[in-house]
Scaffold this motif. Structure first.
Motif, PDB file in Angstrom:
ATOM      1  N   LEU A   2       1.001  -1.026  -0.312  1.00 22.72           N
ATOM      2  CA  LEU A   2      -0.095   0.168   0.178  1.00 22.72           C
ATOM      3  C   LEU A   2       0.816   1.409   0.115  1.00 22.72           C
ATOM      4  CD1 LEU A   2      -2.498  -0.464   2.851  1.00 22.72           C
ATOM      5  CD2 LEU A   2      -2.891  -0.168  -0.125  1.00 22.72           C
ATOM      6  N   SER A   3       1.672   1.579   0.791  1.00 23.22           N
ATOM      7  CA  SER A   3       2.322   2.155   0.654  1.00 23.22           C
ATOM      8  C   SER A   3       3.173   2.937  -0.404  1.00 23.22           C
ATOM      9  CB  SER A   3       4.119   2.287   1.293  1.00 23.22           C
ATOM     10  OG  SER A   3       3.645   2.115   3.121  1.00 23.22           O
ATOM     11  N   PHE A   4       3.409   1.370  -1.519  1.00 23.40           N
ATOM     12  CA  PHE A   4       4.283   2.055  -2.554  1.00 23.40           C
ATOM     13  C   PHE A   4       3.022   2.593  -3.704  1.00 23.40           C
ATOM     14  CE2 PHE A   4       5.325   0.635  -7.060  1.00 23.40           C
ATOM     15  CZ  PHE A   4       6.594   0.847  -7.460  1.00 23.40           C
ATOM     16  N   LEU A  23       6.560   6.975   0.354  1.00 25.25           N
ATOM     17  CA  LEU A  23       8.237   6.482  -0.402  1.00 25.25           C
ATOM     18  C   LEU A  23       9.312   5.690   1.069  1.00 25.25           C
ATOM     19  CD1 LEU A  23      10.339   5.982  -2.015  1.00 25.25           C
ATOM     20  CD2 LEU A  23      11.091   8.409  -2.058  1.00 25.25           C
ATOM     21  N   LEU A  24       9.456   6.904   2.440  1.00 26.11           N
ATOM     22  CA  LEU A  24       9.865   6.047   3.493  1.00 26.11           C
ATOM     23  C   LEU A  24       9.304   5.127   3.803  1.00 26.11           C
ATOM     24  CD1 LEU A  24      10.909  10.179   5.428  1.00 26.11           C
ATOM     25  CD2 LEU A  24      12.405   8.138   3.946  1.00 26.11           C
ATOM     26  N   GLU A  25       8.493   5.083   4.484  1.00 25.66           N
ATOM     27  CA  GLU A  25       7.308   3.957   5.035  1.00 25.66           C
ATOM     28  C   GLU A  25       7.623   2.812   4.240  1.00 25.66           C
ATOM     29  OE1 GLU A  25       6.400   3.431   7.580  1.00 25.66           O
ATOM     30  OE2 GLU A  25       6.567   5.673   8.028  1.00 25.66           O
ATOM     31  N   PHE A  26       8.077   2.425   2.542  1.00 24.96           N
ATOM     32  CA  PHE A  26       8.523   1.978   1.745  1.00 24.96           C
ATOM     33  C   PHE A  26       9.775   0.994   2.158  1.00 24.96           C
ATOM     34  CE2 PHE A  26       9.837   0.386  -2.412  1.00 24.96           C
ATOM     35  CZ  PHE A  26       8.594  -1.055  -2.198  1.00 24.96           C
ATOM     36  N   LEU A  27      10.329   1.661   2.364  1.00 24.27           N
ATOM     37  CA  LEU A  27      11.116   1.565   2.513  1.00 24.27           C
ATOM     38  C   LEU A  27      12.158   0.939   3.559  1.00 24.27           C
ATOM     39  CD1 LEU A  27      13.459   4.587   0.673  1.00 24.27           C
ATOM     40  CD2 LEU A  27      13.463   2.568   0.009  1.00 24.27           C
ATOM     41  N   LEU A  28      11.589   1.974   4.853  1.00 26.07           N
ATOM     42  CA  LEU A  28      12.050   0.997   5.850  1.00 26.07           C
ATOM     43  C   LEU A  28      11.395  -0.184   6.199  1.00 26.07           C
ATOM     44  CD1 LEU A  28      10.563   3.973   8.964  1.00 26.07           C
ATOM     45  CD2 LEU A  28      12.499   2.545   8.615  1.00 26.07           C
ATOM     46  N   ALA A  29       9.756  -0.231   5.573  1.00 25.58           N
ATOM     47  CA  ALA A  29       9.541  -2.083   5.674  1.00 25.58           C
ATOM     48  C   ALA A  29      10.446  -3.154   4.194  1.00 25.58           C
ATOM     49  CB  ALA A  29       7.787  -2.154   4.943  1.00 25.58           C
ATOM     50  N   ARG A  56       7.118   2.329  14.506  1.00 24.31           N
ATOM     51  CA  ARG A  56       7.483   2.886  12.856  1.00 24.31           C
ATOM     52  C   ARG A  56       5.954   2.813  12.651  1.00 24.31           C
ATOM     53  NH1 ARG A  56       6.479  -0.530   8.483  1.00 24.31           N
ATOM     54  NH2 ARG A  56       6.887  -2.626   9.384  1.00 24.31           N
ATOM     55  N   CYS A  57       5.234   1.828  13.133  1.00 26.46           N
ATOM     56  CA  CYS A  57       4.006   1.236  12.578  1.00 26.46           C
ATOM     57  C   CYS A  57       2.668   2.277  13.471  1.00 26.46           C
ATOM     58  CB  CYS A  57       3.206   0.133  13.301  1.00 26.46           C
ATOM     59  SG  CYS A  57       3.475  -0.971  12.310  1.00 26.46           S
ATOM     60  N   VAL A  58       3.102   3.539  14.986  1.00 23.54           N
ATOM     61  CA  VAL A  58       2.083   4.774  14.591  1.00 23.54           C
ATOM     62  C   VAL A  58       2.635   5.079  14.109  1.00 23.54           C
ATOM     63  CG1 VAL A  58       2.214   5.558  17.185  1.00 23.54           C
ATOM     64  CG2 VAL A  58       2.194   3.192  17.642  1.00 23.54           C
ATOM     65  N   THR A  59       3.746   5.586  14.166  1.00 24.04           N
ATOM     66  CA  THR A  59       3.929   6.830  13.581  1.00 24.04           C
ATOM     67  C   THR A  59       3.447   6.858  11.910  1.00 24.04           C
ATOM     68  OG1 THR A  59       6.190   6.072  12.949  1.00 24.04           O
ATOM     69  CG2 THR A  59       6.207   7.748  14.819  1.00 24.04           C
ATOM     70  N   ALA A  60       3.731   5.530  11.206  1.00 22.77           N
ATOM     71  CA  ALA A  60       3.383   5.533   9.842  1.00 22.77           C
ATOM     72  C   ALA A  60       1.625   5.728   9.969  1.00 22.77           C
ATOM     73  CB  ALA A  60       3.174   4.642   9.059  1.00 22.77           C
ATOM     74  N   ALA A  61       0.874   5.316  10.659  1.00 18.81           N
ATOM     75  CA  ALA A  61      -0.800   5.659  10.928  1.00 18.81           C
ATOM     76  C   ALA A  61      -1.164   7.128  11.377  1.00 18.81           C
ATOM     77  CB  ALA A  61      -1.221   4.712  12.635  1.00 18.81           C
ATOM     78  N   LEU A  62      -0.314   7.578  12.303  1.00 17.63           N
ATOM     79  CA  LEU A  62      -0.502   9.315  12.559  1.00 17.63           C
ATOM     80  C   LEU A  62       0.092   9.581  11.006  1.00 17.63           C
ATOM     81  CD1 LEU A  62       0.474   9.245  15.847  1.00 17.63           C
ATOM     82  CD2 LEU A  62      -2.241   9.724  15.298  1.00 17.63           C
ATOM     83  N   ILE A  63       1.173   9.655  10.362  1.00 20.14           N
ATOM     84  CA  ILE A  63       1.542  10.137   9.008  1.00 20.14           C
ATOM     85  C   ILE A  63       0.432  10.055   8.169  1.00 20.14           C
ATOM     86  CG2 ILE A  63       2.746  10.674   7.210  1.00 20.14           C
ATOM     87  CD1 ILE A  63       5.117  10.608   9.592  1.00 20.14           C
ATOM     88  N   GLY A  87      -4.586   5.836   1.588  1.00 13.09           N
ATOM     89  CA  GLY A  87      -3.503   6.153   2.446  1.00 13.09           C
ATOM     90  C   GLY A  87      -4.437   5.899   3.896  1.00 13.09           C
ATOM     91  N   PHE A  88      -5.747   6.377   3.524  1.00 13.51           N
ATOM     92  CA  PHE A  88      -6.668   5.911   4.777  1.00 13.51           C
ATOM     93  C   PHE A  88      -6.802   3.782   5.077  1.00 13.51           C
ATOM     94  CE2 PHE A  88      -9.333   9.631   3.743  1.00 13.51           C
ATOM     95  CZ  PHE A  88      -9.108   9.914   5.259  1.00 13.51           C
ATOM     96  N   PHE A  89      -6.627   3.218   3.165  1.00 12.83           N
ATOM     97  CA  PHE A  89      -6.414   1.558   3.438  1.00 12.83           C
ATOM     98  C   PHE A  89      -5.044   2.047   4.582  1.00 12.83           C
ATOM     99  CE2 PHE A  89      -9.260   1.402   0.021  1.00 12.83           C
ATOM    100  CZ  PHE A  89     -10.772   1.073   0.747  1.00 12.83           C
ATOM    101  N   ALA A  90      -4.154   2.185   4.008  1.00 13.72           N
ATOM    102  CA  ALA A  90      -2.588   2.217   4.786  1.00 13.72           C
ATOM    103  C   ALA A  90      -2.746   2.150   5.961  1.00 13.72           C
ATOM    104  CB  ALA A  90      -1.850   2.740   4.012  1.00 13.72           C
ATOM    105  N   THR A  91      -3.794   3.791   6.685  1.00 12.56           N
ATOM    106  CA  THR A  91      -3.822   3.479   8.250  1.00 12.56           C
ATOM    107  C   THR A  91      -4.807   2.753   8.833  1.00 12.56           C
ATOM    108  OG1 THR A  91      -3.494   6.575   7.512  1.00 12.56           O
ATOM    109  CG2 THR A  91      -4.752   5.202   9.683  1.00 12.56           C
ATOM    110  N   ILE A  92      -5.507   2.465   8.755  1.00 16.31           N
ATOM    111  CA  ILE A  92      -6.143   0.873   8.845  1.00 16.31           C
ATOM    112  C   ILE A  92      -5.081  -0.487   9.068  1.00 16.31           C
ATOM    113  CG2 ILE A  92      -7.914  -0.430   8.559  1.00 16.31           C
ATOM    114  CD1 ILE A  92      -9.905   1.497   7.456  1.00 16.31           C
TER     115      ILE A  92
END
Length: 114
Positions: A2-4, A23-29, A56-63, A87-92
């Motif tokens: 989903l990040s990509f 992009l950062l979340e994709f690279l971190l994953a 990482r998951c908490v900050t990604a969900a918020l961002i 992005g909403f799906f990624a938040t979930i």
């Protein structure tokens, strides 16, 4: 994944300022996947891997939640709307991730107390 997809949608949209977060979340994953495949958590015992993944998951969900709301409300093109929806799906997904990782982090922290 989903990040990509969200990253590609932001590249095609009129909101290119938001493409950095996916992009950062994709690279971190990818990094965490690589670290798990190479069993770096066994080699580097000093790092609290579950806590790092939890944060990482908490900050990604918020961002993702914040930039998705902004993309959907501020920009009117279809790619921005699609990026907001993904992005909403990624938040979930990230919210479910940090909920599931919470048990692993709690177990890890209890081991440190013993």
């Amino acid at each position: 994944g989903l990040s990509f997809i969200t990253f590609v949608c932001y590249v095609a949209s009129s909101a290119p300022a938001f493409l950095v977060a996916p992009l950062l979340e994709f690279l971190l994953a990818i990094f965490f996947l690589f670290a798990d495949a190479k069993q770096l958590n066994d080699k580097w015992q000093g790092l609290c891997w579950p806590m790092m993944d939890f944060l990482r998951c908490v900050t990604a969900a918020l961002i993702y939640f914040i930039i998705s709301i902004t993309a959907v409300t501020k920009y009117s093109d279809g790619a921005s709307k699609a990026a907001g929806v993904f992005g909403f799906f990624a938040t979930i997904v990230f919210a479910i991730g940090f909920y599931l990782i919470f048990n692993e982090v709690a177990t890890f922290l209890k081991q440190g107390d013993s």
